[in-house]
Motif scaffolding. Structure first.
Motif, short mmCIF file in Angstrom:
data_model
loop_
_atom_site.label_atom_id
_atom_site.label_comp_id
_atom_site.label_asym_id
_atom_site.label_seq_id
_atom_site.Cartn_x
_atom_site.Cartn_y
_atom_site.Cartn_z
N GLY A 9 26.50 11.94 -9.05
CA GLY A 9 25.42 11.76 -10.02
C GLY A 9 24.65 10.50 -9.72
N SER A 10 24.06 9.88 -10.76
CA SER A 10 23.19 8.73 -10.50
C SER A 10 23.97 7.53 -9.96
N ILE A 11 25.17 7.28 -10.49
CA ILE A 11 25.95 6.13 -10.01
C ILE A 11 26.58 6.43 -8.64
N GLY A 12 27.27 7.56 -8.55
CA GLY A 12 27.90 7.93 -7.28
C GLY A 12 26.87 8.07 -6.17
N GLY A 13 25.76 8.69 -6.49
CA GLY A 13 24.70 8.88 -5.50
C GLY A 13 24.10 7.55 -5.05
N SER A 14 23.88 6.64 -6.00
CA SER A 14 23.30 5.34 -5.66
C SER A 14 24.26 4.53 -4.78
N LEU A 15 25.57 4.62 -5.10
CA LEU A 15 26.56 3.95 -4.24
C LEU A 15 26.49 4.52 -2.83
N GLY A 16 26.37 5.84 -2.74
CA GLY A 16 26.31 6.50 -1.43
C GLY A 16 25.16 5.99 -0.57
N TYR A 17 23.98 5.92 -1.17
CA TYR A 17 22.81 5.41 -0.44
C TYR A 17 23.11 4.05 0.19
N ASP A 18 23.59 3.11 -0.64
CA ASP A 18 23.75 1.74 -0.16
C ASP A 18 24.89 1.62 0.86
N LEU A 19 25.96 2.39 0.65
CA LEU A 19 27.09 2.29 1.56
C LEU A 19 26.72 2.85 2.94
N ARG A 20 25.97 3.94 2.95
CA ARG A 20 25.55 4.48 4.26
C ARG A 20 24.60 3.52 4.95
N GLU A 21 23.74 2.91 4.18
CA GLU A 21 22.81 1.89 4.71
C GLU A 21 23.58 0.75 5.39
N ARG A 22 24.80 0.48 4.85
CA ARG A 22 25.62 -0.62 5.39
C ARG A 22 26.66 -0.11 6.39
N GLN A 23 26.37 0.97 7.03
CA GLN A 23 27.23 1.53 8.09
C GLN A 23 28.57 2.08 7.62
N SER A 57 40.73 10.88 4.88
CA SER A 57 40.37 9.82 5.85
C SER A 57 39.77 8.58 5.16
N ALA A 58 39.59 8.64 3.85
CA ALA A 58 38.92 7.54 3.16
C ALA A 58 39.86 6.36 2.88
N GLU A 59 39.37 5.13 3.13
CA GLU A 59 40.15 3.93 2.79
C GLU A 59 39.96 3.58 1.31
N LEU A 60 38.79 3.96 0.79
CA LEU A 60 38.44 3.66 -0.60
C LEU A 60 37.86 4.92 -1.22
N VAL A 61 38.39 5.31 -2.39
CA VAL A 61 37.85 6.47 -3.09
C VAL A 61 37.37 6.03 -4.47
N ILE A 62 36.10 6.32 -4.77
CA ILE A 62 35.48 5.86 -6.02
C ILE A 62 35.25 7.06 -6.93
N LEU A 63 35.86 7.04 -8.09
CA LEU A 63 35.68 8.14 -9.05
C LEU A 63 34.43 7.85 -9.89
N CYS A 64 33.43 8.71 -9.77
CA CYS A 64 32.14 8.48 -10.44
C CYS A 64 31.78 9.62 -11.38
N THR A 65 32.78 10.27 -11.96
CA THR A 65 32.51 11.35 -12.91
C THR A 65 32.29 10.75 -14.30
N PRO A 66 31.81 11.54 -15.26
CA PRO A 66 31.74 11.04 -16.63
C PRO A 66 33.13 10.56 -17.09
N ILE A 67 33.13 9.59 -17.99
CA ILE A 67 34.37 8.92 -18.37
C ILE A 67 35.43 9.90 -18.90
N GLY A 68 35.01 10.94 -19.59
CA GLY A 68 35.95 11.89 -20.18
C GLY A 68 36.72 12.70 -19.15
N LYS A 69 36.23 12.70 -17.92
CA LYS A 69 36.89 13.50 -16.88
C LYS A 69 37.67 12.65 -15.89
N LEU A 70 37.66 11.32 -16.04
CA LEU A 70 38.22 10.46 -15.01
C LEU A 70 39.71 10.69 -14.79
N GLU A 71 40.48 10.76 -15.88
CA GLU A 71 41.93 10.91 -15.70
C GLU A 71 42.26 12.25 -15.02
#
Lengths: 282, 282
Positions: A9-23, A57-71
């Motif tokens: 979504g907006s947060i997960g997607g925004s993180l994706g943009y910047d992380l790819r930009e940073r290799q 293969s991921a070293e870091l996994v970021i959960l970016c779903t709505p808060i009610g679905k995180l657990e």
């Protein structure tokens, strides 16, 4: 760094943009195949799918779903993680989330990047959304130092301002500056429309005609998306109640001062709030 | 029309600009000779002086002093008026002002032009300040129709939006959309800085670092000039207390819903406030 982002979504997607930009290499996960396709198209993720297989293969996994679905999502994701992977979330409430996920994964650390886009969905994702915005991390006594270090790498990459505190401190602070104001502001709107007799009906009608910038600003967050306000109250219940009870004491003090013509007390209180506000916002 | 303006600050001065622009002859009165000179220089008044002698030719005299001085100024002005002259004021509270001045002058009608300049003094006067802004007139059963007609001429000349209601309705409406929000907003700032123990000290410190647009808007009017907030509470005391007590009931309802997990009730209440707000402001 290889990073998994669950929820595009907006947060997960925004993180994706910047992380790819940073290799970084970004592996996206979404419930919908169309969102996965769009995320790759937009350059948010190197690859994206509806299943969790790519996350191993991921070293870091970021959960970016709505808060009610995180657990629930954490429980689904964990079987697919590399044993050394660090897991984090972006939920706006930390106590209940940390309580729920920390026992499930040793390398978990809670986080809250505080940048909003007002819109939701992958199309609302933005580049550089987190630059100079707060990113609060909420480790506990059980948190692994390596997990904190990995999250710190992320925060540095997206150029956010890092803050660290316990989950309860975070939840009380956001209750005071973000969640509480929604209820405080909504109560103003509800007061403005209260009518118990014909005279009050005339008052409401005139109030609607006269309302201007003061009412606009004070009522803005209370007139926002009801789902968001509800979510804040549900997930941050304890801190919210504590904040609103303190607020009620402040309000009662002001009402008492006005009722008893204690103008000196009211003046001192207003001077205090005028003096304090610039410590929070410009 | 010949118009007397007593008090050449931001409101009186702005009225002067527009009235002269519309071919009225403006006679200004101020306590300070320097202000009188400046008003003539700026084109706010045709002539201005520190005494009331010039007012005898005025058909309409507008009292534009701070609210706390209106009654005393009315008593000083009245002996100098032409018997047919209409007297009005621009005070932001109407009940106490109308109660005080109406018995002193047959041709009195209360008014409240709602345009602010945030600054005070003759230099803060602006042209066209009242265009499309509300101008509330508050006649009573005793008000002379001729007095209303004369004030209506003024409102038409300055192109304001005219509203008419009793003084009590006015005072309750402005309590809800202007005066009450100051206290409601100040109580938020006061809550945000409350600290009774070291944990709360950490909460306050973090809250200051995290505060953003939601807190900025909700706290704005509560962080304003204490003198203004105090004046509103003093002069609009009854309506203010009534408004804040209604607010407290709304707040208590929200707190009770959160404490008892009554999410349906909270959701309905937030939907109601979201739906109602656009009737007040865009």
């Amino acid at each position: 760094m290889q990073v998994g982002i669950v929820g595009l979504g907006s947060i997960g997607g925004s993180l994706g943009y910047d992380l790819r930009e940073r290799q970084c290499r970004v592996i996206g996960v979404s419930r919908k195949q169309a969102t996965c396709n769009r995320a790759v198209e937009l350059g948010i993720a190197d690859k994206a799918s509806c299943n969790f297989d790519g996350l191993k293969s991921a070293e870091l996994v970021i959960l970016c779903t709505p808060i009610g679905k995180l657990e629930a999502i954490a429980r689904q994701v964990i079987p697919h993680l590399n044993p050394d992977a660090v897991l984090t979330d972006v939920g706006s409430v930390k106590g209940p989330i940390v309580d729920a996920i920390e026992p499930l994964w040793k390398n978990f650390v809670g986080g809250h990047p505080m940048a909003g886009t007002h819109q939701s969905g992958v199309e609302a994702a933005q580049q550089s959304l987190f630059v100079d915005r707060p990113y609060v991390i909420t480790p506990t006594a059980k948190t692994q130092p390596g997990a904190i270090a990995k999250l710190d790498q992320l925060i540095t990459l997206i150029q956010a301002r890092r803050y660290e505190c316990g989950p309860a401190i975070h939840d009380q602070a956001v209750a005071r500056i973000s969640h509480g104001p929604v209820i405080i502001s909504a109560a103003l709107v509800s007061t403005a429309i209260a009518q118990h007799n014909p005279e009050e009906a005339a008052v409401v009608k005139l109030a609607k005609q006269l309302a201007s910038s003061g009412f606009r600003d004070t009522s803005r967050v209370g007139g926002g998306n009801p789902e968001l306000g509800l979510m804040m109250a549900q997930y941050n219940k304890d801190a919210m109640v504590q904040c609103l009870q303190q607020y009620r004491r402040e309000l009662d003090g002001a009402i008492a001062a006005i009722e008893s013509d204690n103008w000196d007390a009211l003046n001192q209180w207003l001077i205090k709030t005028q003096t304090a506000r610039p410590d929070f916002v410009d």
